[in-house]
Design a protein around this motif. Structure first.
Motif, PDB file in Angstrom:
ATOM      1  N   GLY A   1       0.796  -1.225   0.000  1.00  0.00           N
ATOM      2  CA  GLY A   1       0.000   0.000   0.000  1.00  0.00           C
ATOM      3  C   GLY A   1       0.822   1.265   0.000  1.00  0.00           C
ATOM      4  O   GLY A   1       0.284   2.343   0.268  1.00  0.00           O
TER       5      GLY A   1
ATOM      6  N   LYS B  42      -8.368  -3.430   1.733  1.00  0.00           N
ATOM      7  CA  LYS B  42      -6.942  -3.573   2.048  1.00  0.00           C
ATOM      8  C   LYS B  42      -6.757  -3.653   3.556  1.00  0.00           C
ATOM      9  O   LYS B  42      -7.651  -3.282   4.326  1.00  0.00           O
ATOM     10  CB  LYS B  42      -6.155  -2.381   1.501  1.00  0.00           C
TER      11      LYS B  42
ATOM     12  N   SER C  47      -1.498  -4.060   2.572  1.00  0.00           N
ATOM     13  CA  SER C  47      -1.651  -4.790   1.312  1.00  0.00           C
ATOM     14  C   SER C  47      -3.124  -5.030   0.999  1.00  0.00           C
ATOM     15  O   SER C  47      -3.983  -5.024   1.882  1.00  0.00           O
ATOM     16  CB  SER C  47      -0.910  -6.125   1.383  1.00  0.00           C
ATOM     17  N   SER C  48      -3.408  -5.261  -0.280  1.00  0.00           N
ATOM     18  CA  SER C  48      -4.777  -5.479  -0.735  1.00  0.00           C
ATOM     19  C   SER C  48      -5.320  -6.777  -0.168  1.00  0.00           C
ATOM     20  O   SER C  48      -4.595  -7.767  -0.013  1.00  0.00           O
ATOM     21  CB  SER C  48      -4.816  -5.528  -2.264  1.00  0.00           C
TER      22      SER C  48
END
Length: 728
Positions: free
Chosen positions: A388, A548, A573-574
């Motif tokens: 991200g 996320k 992070s997703s």
């Protein structure tokens, strides 16, 4: 019928109750086992909607408590009377029956001494297998010979009037002798034996004429009650059971209706106690009234809650900074600090060298700082993009005591470049919370074999994680944890008989220390708390955790046999899914967990010409759903935070109300920190979440208008960084 003089039974029988006092004798545990000889806490609850058996309202903790002696039997006497049947003693070899009155409704004590019945009963009080009372206040007692004796207590004490034998059927006596509990509600007696609850017809007679009551019949109400050793009724038509073993220990299940049907699986959780109720002759329907256990909570000066729609001030945390301290908290000055990126992907068992982001020295106060380099090393930008836009790193410092003990401090943290997404920069900024610094730890050899899963389950952290209720909240974790046992008592700073906590450290000579290498020893997925929602009375709760990761999770580092928290890693992070819960309630409060993959890592470095050293770390990674697992799931029950007691104790500045039909949500700033968000490899780690449009807590008030729906922030006013809000 002979009326119980202190009760006015005829009047009681004509009224129905929409709330019933309920009492819990809490267990005392030592070394994981219940200590029957220890004094115990008697706690008062209110069953606010007993006719719905916990489906409309949970048992409400009033906050009133008292102490009862160990090895005593405590049971309901009706109309606020509580009996304590004591064990034998030198002074009272047959035991005593102590009668108390619950005076809390008029400002008195929960156990107000009333009458002491001495040991002149036909059977010693200590010899009865079970004692309970009927609707008129008679005491029924099952003795060892298979007889049920009946007493009509006097109001003068000293001795109990002569007993009469109840006319109890042989089938009842046989069931009663096997029963773990016997209780009554109006014209029924109930037995719980071998996972089966039966009801028995109870016919009252005139004791004054020498006639004992009749107990006949025997109808099966509930079966297959595995692990149930405690049950009770607030009145006719409702039965609660409490699970007494296994992972569901302390969970209360409610049944109501004719025939009995399960109303809720969680009328209460974490009820580690023997429970009984001040049984009512009949139960009334649920009202719209808000549960109140004290004076009215209505306050016209409380402001209306307003959703904060203002834009969040985004910071630019494009540097790493921290502070290293000695074991006694004093500054660790003049030590080299190396900052290395940690989010590089690697296969399990493969050693990789961490990219260096820069080096610096600690100042006289132990502080240090290092800006992100203008050009990132190869692979670091790609790892940041996958997280991200955030860069996780470890800052390490190594020093040596005058006695030659090598000490290493490590601070795991994150930074974000100016061109990172605003959500990433804000998440990093809130994660950099100005902690007290990272301690220098002795580098101690550890030759123990990798623990098994069953060994991890014995740790303090694993035991805490098993509780269905979050009683730890945001309390600081212990300084040291063991991954296989209770909290360690040995001091890791005692090395070769010398205390290294206060020893001044010097930089490692002979070439200093080189770059760090890491080897992933194993990976495992653990569900981790990332949100919490609350809804009391007529409200509904929602938690969103979407798109996320947006959380900061502690990192644990091992020295010798012990683990300590040394900073955190920030996750962005997703996750490519929508998780959470929507419009749950009323009387609902749960934490929310998502699956995160954790790594156990061996950290290796070399100081001087050939002095190879290593430590171990546990660090969170990416969102990962286990095979066949859930995208997210409920965590601990936190209903104990809501309601009148919590509201009454909350600072007035933190309070607000939500208008009927409207909502309130937190969608900015940082959540509270859940100290035991996950227990990973036997070690408890804390976590917090950055709220935004995809990560929020929400409450929607219902349509009731006979009282206000109040909320309050845990850490501050609703309008200013509440962390989490509670509901009443």
């Amino acid at each position: 019928m002979a009326a119980y003089p202190a009760v006015a039974a005829g009047a009681a029988a004509d009224s129905c109750s929409s709330s019933v006092s309920t009492y819990a004798v809490e267990y005392v545990r030592k070394n994981g086992q219940i200590d029957l000889n220890a004094s115990r806490i008697l706690r008062k609850y209110v069953d606010w909607a007993p006719k719905k058996a916990g489906d409309a309202s949970p048992l409400i903790d009033t906050g009133y408590t008292a102490v009862v002696p160990g090895s005593s039997a405590v049971f309901n006497g009706g109309n606020g009377i509580i009996y304590v049947r004591t064990k034998s003693s030198t002074e009272h070899p047959k035991g005593q029956l102590l009668a108390y009155k619950d005076r809390t409704s008029t400002g008195g004590d929960l156990l107000t001494p009333w009458i002491t019945y001495e040991d002149s009963a036909a059977t010693p009080w200590t010899d009865y297998r079970a004692t309970w009372t009927d609707i008129d206040g008679r005491i029924l007692a099952l003795d060892g010979s298979g007889k049920v004796r009946t007493y009509l207590p006097s109001q003068t004490g000293a001795s109990m009037p002569t007993s009469q034998n109840a006319d109890a059927s042989d089938s009842f006596i046989a069931e009663a002798n096997r029963a773990s509990q016997i209780w009554s509600a109006y014209n029924k007696v109930y037995t719980l034996a071998d996972g089966v609850i039966k009801s028995w017809d109870y016919t009252r007679q005139k004791l004054s004429l020498g006639q004992g009551p009749k107990i006949t019949g025997g109808s099966v109400l509930l079966t297959d009650l595995e692990g149930i050793a405690n049950a009770w009724s607030p009145g006719p038509g409702t039965v609660y059971t409490r699970i007494n073993s296994g992972t569901d220990e302390g969970r209360v299940v409610g049944y109501a209706g004719t025939p009995l049907a399960k109303m809720t699986d969680e009328a209460m959780v974490g009820m580690y106690a023997h429970v009984f109720a001040d049984t009512a002759p009949c139960l009334a329907d649920v009202t719209e009234d808000k549960p109140t256990v004290g004076t009215s909570a209505e306050d016209p000066n409380i402001p209306q809650a307003v959703n904060d729609e203002s834009p969040e001030v985004v910071q630019n945390p494009a540097q790493f900074s921290g502070r290293f301290t000695l074991g006694n908290g004093q500054p660790a000055a003049g030590l080299p600090v190396r900052v290395e990126a940690t989010d590089m992907e690697a296969e399990t068992g493969v050693t990789q060298e961490l990219p260096t982001l820069g080096t610096t020295l600690t100042a006289s106060d132990g502080s240090w700082s290092l800006p992100l380099p203008a050009t990132l090393p190869p692979g670091v930008k790609e790892a940041a993009d996958a997280n991200g836009g955030m860069i996780n790193a470890s800052a390490s410092a190594v020093g040596v005591t005058p006695t030659g003990v090598v000490m290493r401090g490590v601070s795991y943290q994150a930074a974000a470049p100016a061109n990172a997404p605003s959500s990433a920069r804000q998440l990093v900024a809130t994660a950099q919370d100005g902690s007290d610094g990272s301690s220098m730890l002795p580098v101690l050899a550890n030759t123990d074999a990798e623990p098994s899963d069953s060994e991890y389950e014995q740790s303090w952290g694993s035991q805490q994680q098993q509780s269905p209720v979050d009683n730890y909240s945001d309390s600081p974790l212990p300084k040291w944890q063991s991954d296989t046992s209770d909290l360690p008592s040995a001091d890791p700073y005692l090395v070769n008989g010398a205390d290294t906590k206060a020893m001044v450290l010097a930089p490692y000579k002979d070439g200093g220390c080189d770059k760090t290498g890491e080897k992933i020893l194993s990976k495992n997925i653990y569900y981790t708390t990332v949100g919490e929602g609350h809804a009391y009375w007529d409200a509904k709760a929602s938690v969103d955790y979407d798109s996320k990761l947006s959380s900061t999770v502690d990192v644990a580092v091992k020295t010798g046999k012990n683990w300590a928290i040394q900073g955190s890693t920030t996750l962005g992070s997703s996750i490519s899914v929508t998780t959470g819960f929507t419009n749950k309630g009323p009387y609902f409060a749960k934490q929310w967990k998502v699956p995160i993959e954790y790594k156990k890592i061996e950290v290796m470095w070399k100081c001087g010409k050939n002095n190879k050293m290593s430590q171990y770390a546990i660090r969170a990674g990416k969102y990962k759903i286990p095979a066949g697992g859930a995208t997210g799931k409920y965590g601990a029950d936190v209903r104990n935070k809501d309601g009148y007691n919590g509201w009454n104790k909350a600072p007035k500045a933190n309070r607000a109300y939500v208008s009927p039909g409207s909502y309130l949500q937190i969608s900015k700033n940082r959540s509270t920190k859940w100290s035991i968000a996950a227990t990973v490899y036997g070690v408890s780690l804390g976590a917090s979440t950055q709220y935004d449009k995809d990560h929020k807590q929400r409450i929607t008030a219902g349509g009731y208008k006979n009282a206000r729906h109040y909320v309050w922030g845990k850490n501050g006013p609703i309008s200013s960084k509440p962390g989490v809000f509670y509901s009443y």
